[in-house]
Design a protein around this motif. Structure first.
Motif, short mmCIF file in Angstrom:
data_model
loop_
_atom_site.label_atom_id
_atom_site.label_comp_id
_atom_site.label_asym_id
_atom_site.label_seq_id
_atom_site.Cartn_x
_atom_site.Cartn_y
_atom_site.Cartn_z
N GLN A 98 0.97 -1.13 0.00
CA GLN A 98 -0.01 0.10 -0.09
C GLN A 98 0.90 1.26 0.01
N GLN A 99 1.84 1.46 0.81
CA GLN A 99 2.83 2.50 0.80
C GLN A 99 3.56 2.48 -0.54
N ARG A 100 3.82 1.45 -1.12
CA ARG A 100 4.74 1.50 -2.56
C ARG A 100 3.48 2.22 -3.61
N ILE A 101 2.34 1.76 -3.41
CA ILE A 101 1.23 2.22 -4.27
C ILE A 101 1.09 3.81 -4.23
N ILE A 102 0.75 4.11 -2.80
CA ILE A 102 0.74 5.71 -2.85
C ILE A 102 1.83 6.53 -2.95
N ALA A 103 3.17 5.95 -2.68
CA ALA A 103 4.33 6.82 -2.96
C ALA A 103 4.75 6.70 -4.72
N ALA A 104 4.00 5.69 -5.45
CA ALA A 104 4.00 5.82 -6.81
C ALA A 104 3.11 6.44 -7.42
N LEU A 105 1.99 6.68 -6.94
CA LEU A 105 0.83 7.79 -7.28
C LEU A 105 1.33 8.99 -7.21
N ILE A 106 2.11 9.37 -6.12
CA ILE A 106 2.25 10.73 -5.95
C ILE A 106 3.85 11.05 -6.74
N GLY A 107 4.93 10.21 -6.96
CA GLY A 107 6.22 10.21 -7.27
C GLY A 107 5.95 10.25 -8.63
N VAL A 108 5.64 9.29 -9.25
CA VAL A 108 5.70 8.88 -10.78
C VAL A 108 5.24 10.30 -11.65
N PRO A 109 3.94 10.84 -11.40
CA PRO A 109 3.61 12.09 -12.06
C PRO A 109 4.58 13.18 -11.87
N ILE A 110 4.99 13.27 -10.89
CA ILE A 110 6.33 14.41 -10.91
C ILE A 110 7.37 14.21 -11.66
N LEU A 111 7.95 12.98 -11.63
CA LEU A 111 9.02 12.43 -12.69
C LEU A 111 8.70 12.60 -13.95
N LEU A 112 7.53 12.19 -14.46
CA LEU A 112 7.01 12.28 -15.69
C LEU A 112 6.91 13.69 -16.19
N PHE A 113 6.52 14.60 -15.31
CA PHE A 113 6.29 16.04 -15.75
C PHE A 113 7.80 16.54 -15.84
N CYS A 114 8.55 16.22 -14.92
CA CYS A 114 9.95 16.86 -14.87
C CYS A 114 10.86 16.58 -16.25
N ILE A 115 10.65 15.29 -16.44
CA ILE A 115 11.29 14.76 -17.49
C ILE A 115 10.86 15.03 -18.93
N LEU A 116 9.58 15.10 -19.19
CA LEU A 116 8.87 15.66 -20.23
C LEU A 116 8.76 17.04 -20.61
N TYR A 117 8.73 17.96 -19.57
CA TYR A 117 8.42 19.42 -19.62
C TYR A 117 9.54 19.97 -20.36
N SER A 118 10.99 19.76 -19.97
CA SER A 118 11.89 20.46 -20.49
C SER A 118 13.54 19.80 -20.24
N ASP A 119 14.50 20.16 -20.67
CA ASP A 119 15.75 19.64 -20.38
C ASP A 119 16.19 20.23 -19.08
N TYR A 120 15.67 21.52 -18.59
CA TYR A 120 15.83 21.99 -17.37
C TYR A 120 15.32 21.65 -16.07
N THR A 121 14.00 20.93 -16.39
CA THR A 121 13.18 20.33 -15.27
C THR A 121 13.93 19.04 -15.03
N PHE A 122 14.25 18.31 -16.04
CA PHE A 122 15.01 17.16 -16.00
C PHE A 122 16.12 17.26 -15.24
N LEU A 123 17.01 18.34 -15.49
CA LEU A 123 18.37 18.61 -14.79
C LEU A 123 17.91 18.82 -13.35
N GLY A 124 16.90 19.68 -13.02
CA GLY A 124 16.45 20.03 -11.40
C GLY A 124 16.25 18.89 -10.99
N LEU A 125 15.50 17.99 -11.51
CA LEU A 125 14.68 16.85 -10.92
C LEU A 125 15.96 15.80 -10.46
N PHE A 126 16.97 15.48 -11.24
CA PHE A 126 17.76 14.43 -11.08
C PHE A 126 18.96 14.99 -10.34
#
Length: 272
Positions: free
Chosen positions: A5-33
């Motif tokens: 359950q903890q894994r699912i909740i963490a994924a529901l929160i974290g995955v959209p943030i990861l996807l947004f930062c990777i897809l939005y621009s190279d600078y959001t990708f840089l900031g994320l990682f």
């Protein structure tokens, strides 16, 4: 809540943030990682520091990791020349100078080694992730990064569920008693299914290349997980931190990526 359950909740929160930062621009990708890499490196030094009298240069080592990541990004992007990598030479040499003035450190060279290990083991792979994002040209390509993450998540999820349901034959009991061959096979099958899908949609790379990347992630990622398990067992802890519910810390979540990224980059450089 259960671990699942903890894994699912963490994924529901974290995955959209990861996807947004990777897809939005190279600078959001840089900031994320850049943030994830720095936090993972701090976790590593904290763990090392918990082992008796170890005193790695936590903040300076992390600073060097950040500089390495930034230099890699702007060099691969084509904004600055490769000669700027030489900036790292005096920065890393200063580690020896700084330790010279740490009079309370009874084992300075051991701690110098731990400081460099944090840069090589944690910071360098995150910097190489930037190399991966620009591997075909100086134009940012989020697809290859997303593809690798999808394969990593598929492998982890397949291994988790297959191991929980069918796991009997121990993979490497001395280091990780819970890991099984059945779980690894489940991770491989899941990764191959995702690789087939990626080959149809992310066509910058052939299906064969996605299969190869998937196999690399499963094999090297498993070893990466075992290496971190060995490290954690040596200091008698379960997780590197409790930052991500159900997953532990950033070092736990991305350990499979740390040792697989160098192999992926090498493979793509050789076959393109």
């Amino acid at each position: 809540m259960s671990n699942l359950q903890q894994r699912i909740i963490a994924a529901l929160i974290g995955v959209p943030i990861l996807l947004f930062c990777i897809l939005y621009s190279d600078y959001t990708f840089l900031g994320l990682f850049l943030i994830i890499g720095a936090l993972a490196q701090l976790e590593f030094y904290k763990l090392v520091g918990s082992m008796g009298d170890n005193l790695p240069l936590t903040f300076y080592g992390t600073f060097c990791g950040i500089v390495l990541h930034l230099l890699t990004f702007f060099i691969e992007k084509g904004d600055v020349g490769y000669q700027n990598y030489y900036i790292l030479s005096p920065l890393l040499t200063l580690i020896f100078f700084i330790k010279l003035y740490k009079s309370k450190d009874e084992k300075p060279f051991k701690n110098i080694a731990y400081t460099f290990l944090g840069i090589i083991y944690v910071a360098l792979p995150f910097a190489l992730l930037t190399v991966l994002a620009f591997i075909q040209s100086e134009i940012y390509d989020p697809n290859i990064v997303l593809g690798c993450l999808f394969l990593l998540w598929a492998s982890d999820s397949g291994a988790y569920f297959a191991g929980t349901k069918f796991g009997k034959t121990k993979l490497f009991e001395r280091v990780s008693p819970k890991k099984s061959w059945e779980g690894s096979i489940g991770g491989l099958v899941t990764a191959m299914v995702v690789a087939t899908i990626l080959g149809n949609y992310f066509t910058n790379y052939t299906t064969f290349q996605w299969y190869a990347i998937g196999i690399i992630i499963v094999v090297a990622g498993t070893y990466g997980d075992l290496v971190e398990s060995l490290f954690k067992r040596s200091i008698n802890i379960k997780d590197s931190a409790d930052t991500i519910p159900g997953h532990g810390g950033f070092l736990d979540r991305f350990d499979g990526l740390l040792l697989s990224i160098p192999f992926i980059i090498t493979f793509l450089k050789l076959v393109r």
